[in-house]
Design a protein around this motif. Structure first.
Motif, PDB file in Angstrom:
ATOM      1  N   LEU A  46       0.828  -1.207   0.000  1.00 35.16           N
ATOM      2  CA  LEU A  46       0.000   0.000   0.000  1.00 35.16           C
ATOM      3  C   LEU A  46       0.862   1.257   0.000  1.00 35.16           C
ATOM      4  O   LEU A  46       0.536   2.241  -0.692  1.00 35.16           O
ATOM      5  N   TYR A  50       0.857   4.015  -2.953  1.00 34.02           N
ATOM      6  CA  TYR A  50       0.596   5.430  -2.671  1.00 34.02           C
ATOM      7  C   TYR A  50       1.691   6.316  -3.269  1.00 34.02           C
ATOM      8  O   TYR A  50       1.417   7.378  -3.840  1.00 34.02           O
ATOM      9  N   TYR A  56      -3.923   4.941  -7.112  1.00 30.74           N
ATOM     10  CA  TYR A  56      -4.044   4.678  -5.679  1.00 30.74           C
ATOM     11  C   TYR A  56      -3.655   5.888  -4.839  1.00 30.74           C
ATOM     12  O   TYR A  56      -4.206   6.081  -3.742  1.00 30.74           O
ATOM     13  N   PHE A  60      -6.137   6.863  -1.882  1.00 32.57           N
ATOM     14  CA  PHE A  60      -5.664   6.777  -0.496  1.00 32.57           C
ATOM     15  C   PHE A  60      -5.731   8.136   0.196  1.00 32.57           C
ATOM     16  O   PHE A  60      -5.990   8.216   1.400  1.00 32.57           O
ATOM     17  N   ILE A  65      -6.084   6.645   4.389  1.00 30.79           N
ATOM     18  CA  ILE A  65      -5.520   5.386   4.883  1.00 30.79           C
ATOM     19  C   ILE A  65      -4.042   5.517   5.234  1.00 30.79           C
ATOM     20  O   ILE A  65      -3.484   4.686   5.955  1.00 30.79           O
ATOM     21  N   ILE A  79     -11.075   0.992   0.709  1.00 31.48           N
ATOM     22  CA  ILE A  79     -10.531   1.097  -0.650  1.00 31.48           C
ATOM     23  C   ILE A  79     -11.568   0.532  -1.617  1.00 31.48           C
ATOM     24  O   ILE A  79     -12.029  -0.599  -1.449  1.00 31.48           O
TER      25      ILE A  79
END
Length: 445
Positions: A46, A50, A56, A60, A65, A79
């Motif tokens: 993740l 990012y 993403y 995000f 997140i 998500i």
């Protein structure tokens, strides 16, 4: 043994060995260690997404997140689910900005629904996929897959016959003790030759498409051909129904183990000796969700949502793969700590849908045609909410009473106004990937 050493040496030269990854997996001897592994790899993925993947990064930021480069996994389920439509629309925004630093390559899904999907994977992803495959055979089934004699009944020309069967391919097949049989061609003459090959080669392992194995076994039984019994048979690529499992096990005289994988996220789950499918959770993080995208309970059916932990080139996070599965219990009698599924119940497109949103499982329709000796092959297609087409290759003339019985049972679930169209054909075509679809819905959800 010499062949195995040569294969190992070639793998080292190519950088395809996975000794370190396998040792890491073997160290996961408790549920808590497995969860720690998943959390660590999930957070790393993740954070990478990012920092490097525009699609993403934006998402995000919206859900919050990530704060100060720290991942809040409690917000993971916020998500949005990634669909094939989103992948096609976003395309380059899903590709990592550091792609050129990786050994990447294109891959594509089969497109059995008529809409192929192209995406990017890399060598690290491939290595973890290989170790997942090896682990299932070695640690769940007790089979040293690279070494045993294998017959593979497969149908992807790209995978098996790219560039023709040149000398390199033949040498690699010989080193891997592997004989390939092409399920693209399954005439009666081909099937007789395939059975002869199996009987002469005497493999320890036979692996193939569920439908192709089933058709081969039906032919063997019909013609009274006795077939060599391997140690195990592995079914994959298609849903293995109870009818198909029973026929394959009867003809080969050994147990069938089901295996679940995909082009997009590779090796997902494999059946154990206790009969449950173990999710290969060190390679993919899998969720089974209902229509409201909430987790199902044990024994309930839901959509398969997959996050691959190792493809940094084009991350698939919470990807709706298009399959349905039934969630299994937390503990399995076999003792393996990996989470379980009771079964893979089919493609979403194998389920028929009514206008009110009710799903009718594809197996309801296939069961109507089992044990009908007048049918050679069939396919049931939902063309719209009120129309079902049945393609049939006849073995002999169909009795009108049997036709009416099938129609009545279809109308029982689809509605009394459902129009049923019979079409008698000489052949029912497989998908471009050599798969045989017994049911297919053309109705978009």
């Amino acid at each position: 043994m010499i062949k195995k050493h040569v294969l190992n040496a070639l793998s080292k030269i190519r950088g395809n060995t996975f000794d370190r990854e396998y040792l890491e997996i073997k160290s996961l001897d408790s549920k808590s260690k497995l969860l720690e592994f998943q959390e660590r790899y999930l957070k790393n993925l993740l954070l990478h997404a990012y920092q490097n993947v525009p699609y993403y990064h934006d998402i995000f930021d919206e859900i919050g997140i990530i704060k100060n480069n720290e991942i809040d996994l409690s917000r993971f389920t916020e998500i949005p689910v990634l669909t094939k439509e989103i992948i096609r629309a976003q395309d380059e925004k899903l590709i990592s900005k550091d792609l050129t630093t990786r050994k990447w390559y294109y891959n594509s899904s089969g497109g059995s629904t008529g809409e192929p999907l192209r995406f990017i994977q890399d060598d690290v992803y491939g290595k973890w996929g290989n170790v997942a495959f090896y682990y299932w055979y070695k640690d769940i089934l007790g089979i040293d897959e690279p070494s045993v004699k294998k017959v593979i009944l497969w149908g992807s020309e790209r995978d098996l016959f790219q560039g023709g069967l040149g000398w390199k391919t033949k040498i690699m097949n010989w080193l891997a003790n592997t004989v390939f049989l092409n399920s693209f061609k399954m005439t009666e003459e081909d099937m007789e030759r395939y059975l002869s090959t199996i009987n002469s080669y005497k493999p320890d392992l036979i692996r193939g498409y569920a439908g192709s194995l089933y058709e081969l076994c039906r032919y063997a039984e019909r013609e009274g051909i006795k077939v060599y019994s391997p140690k195990i048979v592995v079914s994959s690529a298609e849903v293995l129904s109870d009818e198909m499992r029973g026929e394959i096990e009867k003809v080969f005289g050994t147990k069938v183990y089901d295996y679940y994988g995909s082009r997009e996220t590779n090796n997902l789950a494999g059946e154990c000796k206790a009969g449950l499918m173990h999710i290969l959770a060190f390679h993919n993080y899998v969720e089974i969700l209902n229509d409201s995208n909430q987790p199902v309970k044990e024994g309930e059916e839901g959509k398969v949502i997959v996050t691959n932990l190792h493809n940094y080139s084009m991350p698939f996070i919470r990807y709706e793969i298009g399959d349905m599965a039934v969630l299994g219990p937390e503990k399995c009698q076999c003792g393996n700590i990996l989470p379980t599924l009771r079964k893979i119940s089919g493609r979403i497109t194998n389920h028929f849908v009514k206008e009110n949103g009710t799903l009718i499982h594809g197996e309801y329709f296939t069961h109507l045609f089992y044990l009908k000796d007048w049918i050679k092959s069939f396919q049931v297609i939902q063309e719209d909410y009120q129309r079902v087409k049945i393609l049939v290759v006849l073995e002999r003339i169909m009795e009108e009473s049997e036709k009416k019985d099938i129609e009545d049972k279809i109308k029982l679930v689809m509605g009394k106004d459902c129009q049923i169209i019979w079409e008698f054909v000489d052949e029912i075509r497989k998908t471009p990937q050599g798969k045989y679809l017994y049911t297919k819905s053309l109705v978009r959800r």
